[in-house]
Design a protein around this motif. Structure first.
Motif, PDB file in Angstrom:
ATOM      1  N   THR A 223       0.832  -1.105   0.037  1.00 25.76           N
ATOM      2  CA  THR A 223      -0.136   0.036   0.142  1.00 25.76           C
ATOM      3  C   THR A 223       0.855   1.314  -0.057  1.00 25.76           C
ATOM      4  N   VAL A 224       0.711   2.081  -1.065  1.00 20.77           N
ATOM      5  CA  VAL A 224       1.464   3.254  -1.127  1.00 20.77           C
ATOM      6  C   VAL A 224       0.337   4.543  -1.100  1.00 20.77           C
ATOM      7  N   ALA A 225       0.611   5.330  -0.127  1.00 22.40           N
ATOM      8  CA  ALA A 225      -0.452   6.515  -0.019  1.00 22.40           C
ATOM      9  C   ALA A 225      -1.962   6.095   0.124  1.00 22.40           C
TER      10      ALA A 225
ATOM     11  N   ALA B 258       9.413  -0.701 -10.935  1.00 19.89           N
ATOM     12  CA  ALA B 258       8.307  -0.157 -11.255  1.00 19.89           C
ATOM     13  C   ALA B 258       7.163  -0.182 -10.241  1.00 19.89           C
ATOM     14  N   ILE B 259       6.616   0.761  -9.681  1.00 14.16           N
ATOM     15  CA  ILE B 259       5.264   0.632  -8.880  1.00 14.16           C
ATOM     16  C   ILE B 259       4.107   1.123  -9.607  1.00 14.16           C
ATOM     17  N   VAL B 260       3.093   0.250  -9.579  1.00 14.13           N
ATOM     18  CA  VAL B 260       1.990   0.567 -10.429  1.00 14.13           C
ATOM     19  C   VAL B 260       0.653   0.507  -9.385  1.00 14.13           C
ATOM     20  N   THR B 261      -0.314   1.265  -9.701  1.00 18.15           N
ATOM     21  CA  THR B 261      -1.674   1.860  -9.184  1.00 18.15           C
ATOM     22  C   THR B 261      -2.601   2.004 -10.274  1.00 18.15           C
ATOM     23  N   GLN B 262      -3.781   1.492  -9.800  1.00 18.37           N
ATOM     24  CA  GLN B 262      -4.890   1.786 -10.714  1.00 18.37           C
ATOM     25  C   GLN B 262      -5.670   3.005 -10.386  1.00 18.37           C
TER      26      GLN B 262
ATOM     27  N   ARG C 121     -16.789   1.226 -20.382  1.00 14.32           N
ATOM     28  CA  ARG C 121     -17.078   0.353 -21.430  1.00 14.32           C
ATOM     29  C   ARG C 121     -15.860   0.314 -22.471  1.00 14.32           C
ATOM     30  N   ALA C 122     -15.247   1.476 -22.288  1.00  9.12           N
ATOM     31  CA  ALA C 122     -13.952   1.490 -23.361  1.00  9.12           C
ATOM     32  C   ALA C 122     -12.833   0.299 -23.243  1.00  9.12           C
ATOM     33  N   VAL C 123     -12.671  -0.045 -22.160  1.00  9.06           N
ATOM     34  CA  VAL C 123     -11.942  -1.254 -21.824  1.00  9.06           C
ATOM     35  C   VAL C 123     -12.636  -1.939 -20.719  1.00  9.06           C
ATOM     36  N   ILE C 124     -13.431  -3.067 -21.046  1.00 11.48           N
ATOM     37  CA  ILE C 124     -14.012  -3.983 -20.249  1.00 11.48           C
ATOM     38  C   ILE C 124     -13.232  -4.449 -18.943  1.00 11.48           C
ATOM     39  N   GLY C 125     -13.528  -4.056 -17.753  1.00 12.06           N
ATOM     40  CA  GLY C 125     -12.537  -4.743 -16.561  1.00 12.06           C
ATOM     41  C   GLY C 125     -11.167  -3.971 -16.519  1.00 12.06           C
ATOM     42  N   GLY C 126     -11.111  -2.799 -17.280  1.00 14.19           N
ATOM     43  CA  GLY C 126      -9.666  -2.345 -17.298  1.00 14.19           C
ATOM     44  C   GLY C 126      -9.695  -0.850 -16.526  1.00 14.19           C
ATOM     45  N   TYR C 127      -8.670  -0.557 -16.448  1.00 17.27           N
ATOM     46  CA  TYR C 127      -8.392   0.651 -15.694  1.00 17.27           C
ATOM     47  C   TYR C 127      -7.204   1.469 -16.220  1.00 17.27           C
ATOM     48  N   GLU C 128      -7.323   2.858 -15.854  1.00 13.52           N
ATOM     49  CA  GLU C 128      -6.190   3.652 -16.262  1.00 13.52           C
ATOM     50  C   GLU C 128      -5.285   3.308 -15.048  1.00 13.52           C
ATOM     51  N   GLN C 129      -4.189   3.258 -15.353  1.00 16.89           N
ATOM     52  CA  GLN C 129      -3.131   2.782 -14.290  1.00 16.89           C
ATOM     53  C   GLN C 129      -1.852   3.724 -14.384  1.00 16.89           C
ATOM     54  N   ALA C 130      -1.556   4.155 -13.126  1.00  9.81           N
ATOM     55  CA  ALA C 130      -0.298   5.227 -13.298  1.00  9.81           C
ATOM     56  C   ALA C 130       0.890   4.228 -12.905  1.00  9.81           C
ATOM     57  N   ARG C 131       1.849   4.589 -13.441  1.00 12.26           N
ATOM     58  CA  ARG C 131       3.082   3.926 -13.195  1.00 12.26           C
ATOM     59  C   ARG C 131       4.488   4.620 -13.146  1.00 12.26           C
ATOM     60  N   VAL C 132       5.017   4.369 -11.862  1.00 12.31           N
ATOM     61  CA  VAL C 132       6.401   5.082 -11.728  1.00 12.31           C
ATOM     62  C   VAL C 132       7.652   4.108 -11.794  1.00 12.31           C
TER      63      VAL C 132
ATOM     64  N   VAL D  20       3.184  11.229  -5.869  1.00 12.48           N
ATOM     65  CA  VAL D  20       2.180  11.090  -7.148  1.00 12.48           C
ATOM     66  C   VAL D  20       0.691  10.641  -6.737  1.00 12.48           C
ATOM     67  N   TRP D  21       0.466   9.494  -6.185  1.00  8.07           N
ATOM     68  CA  TRP D  21      -0.560   8.762  -5.972  1.00  8.07           C
ATOM     69  C   TRP D  21      -1.733   9.722  -5.272  1.00  8.07           C
ATOM     70  N   PRO D  22      -1.337  10.502  -4.378  1.00  9.57           N
ATOM     71  CA  PRO D  22      -2.210  11.282  -3.640  1.00  9.57           C
ATOM     72  C   PRO D  22      -2.870  12.306  -4.623  1.00  9.57           C
ATOM     73  N   ARG D  23      -2.402  12.841  -5.538  1.00 11.54           N
ATOM     74  CA  ARG D  23      -2.892  13.817  -6.567  1.00 11.54           C
ATOM     75  C   ARG D  23      -3.836  12.896  -7.870  1.00 11.54           C
ATOM     76  N   LEU D  24      -3.974  11.630  -7.770  1.00 11.50           N
ATOM     77  CA  LEU D  24      -4.627  11.032  -8.451  1.00 11.50           C
ATOM     78  C   LEU D  24      -6.143  11.037  -8.247  1.00 11.50           C
TER      79      LEU D  24
END
Length: 89
Positions: free
Chosen positions: A26-28, A42-46, A52-63, A82-86
């Motif tokens: 867990t980060v932030a 790399a560290i990734v979060t959604q 409906r654009a991407v079923i089951g998909g999320y935009e992810q942020a990656r550092v 970065v995460w607190p600003r998402l």
């Protein structure tokens, strides 16, 4: 090799929490996944459902940090900024 830092946004599958996965943390306040490579970390979060654009998909942020010295610690430090600003996941 010096330090190389990138913050990227891309679509991907939903991150799900499963206890005792060694690459999850867990980060932030956000579930995140660590991906270690030979050249860094790399560290990734959604954060945004693609609906409906991407079923089951999320935009992810990656550092991504490429470094020969403490790449994951550096990536986590940037993700903590970065995460607190998402938008909410």
């Amino acid at each position: 090799m010096g330090n190389d830092l990138r913050v990227l946004f891309a679509t991907g599958p939903a991150l799900t929490s499963a206890s005792a996965k060694p690459n999850e943390l867990t980060v932030a306040g956000r579930l995140s996944v660590i991906d270690r490579t030979d050249s860094g970390c790399a560290i990734v979060t959604q954060h945004v459902s693609m609906g409906r654009a991407v079923i089951g998909g999320y935009e992810q942020a990656r550092v991504i940090v490429e470094s020969n010295d403490q790449a994951c610690a550096k990536a986590k430090a940037v993700a903590e900024l970065v995460w607190p600003r998402l938008p909410p996941a």
